[in-house]
Design a protein around this motif. Structure first.
Motif: not given
Length: 112
Positions: A7-19
């Motif tokens: 996300g931008a400006d410190g507003n991080l949101k979950p993204v469905p990655y695995s690894g």
């Protein structure tokens, strides 16, 4: 991988990655991750929802940074480039962030 947030400006949101990320004693780093959506939009680091790159890594424990020089990648234009990342290690987790906060992401891995 425990989580990927973007996300931008410190507003991080979950993204469905695995690894996973693997640091070797020989001084290399390998990253492999995927989004379950194969039609996820490409990013500077991914193609078709997949991220994979490999290369020698130089770790600076004092600055808590490392630099990987990419020898192989699913995103061909990354080959030959270097990327600097920040890291934080605590108990059983490793948190990686970009050296440039404007990139807007954070990934957390389980340590083994």
């Amino acid at each position: 991988m425990r989580s990927l947030e973007a996300g931008a400006d410190g507003n991080l949101k979950p993204v469905p990655y695995s690894g996973q990320v693997i640091f070797t004693e020989a001084g290399t780093l390998s990253v492999q991750a995927q989004n379950p959506d194969a039609k996820a939009p490409d990013t500077p680091y991914t193609a078709n929802g997949y991220e994979a790159y490999y290369g020698p890594v130089a770790i600076n424990d004092q600055d808590k940074t490392f630099v990987i020089t990419i020898e192989s990648s699913v995103v061909r234009n990354l080959v030959g480039k270097s990327m600097k990342r920040k890291f934080e290690v605590s108990d059983n987790k490793l948190v990686l962030t970009p050296d440039n906060p404007a990139e807007g992401w954070r990934v957390t891995y389980e340590r083994y």
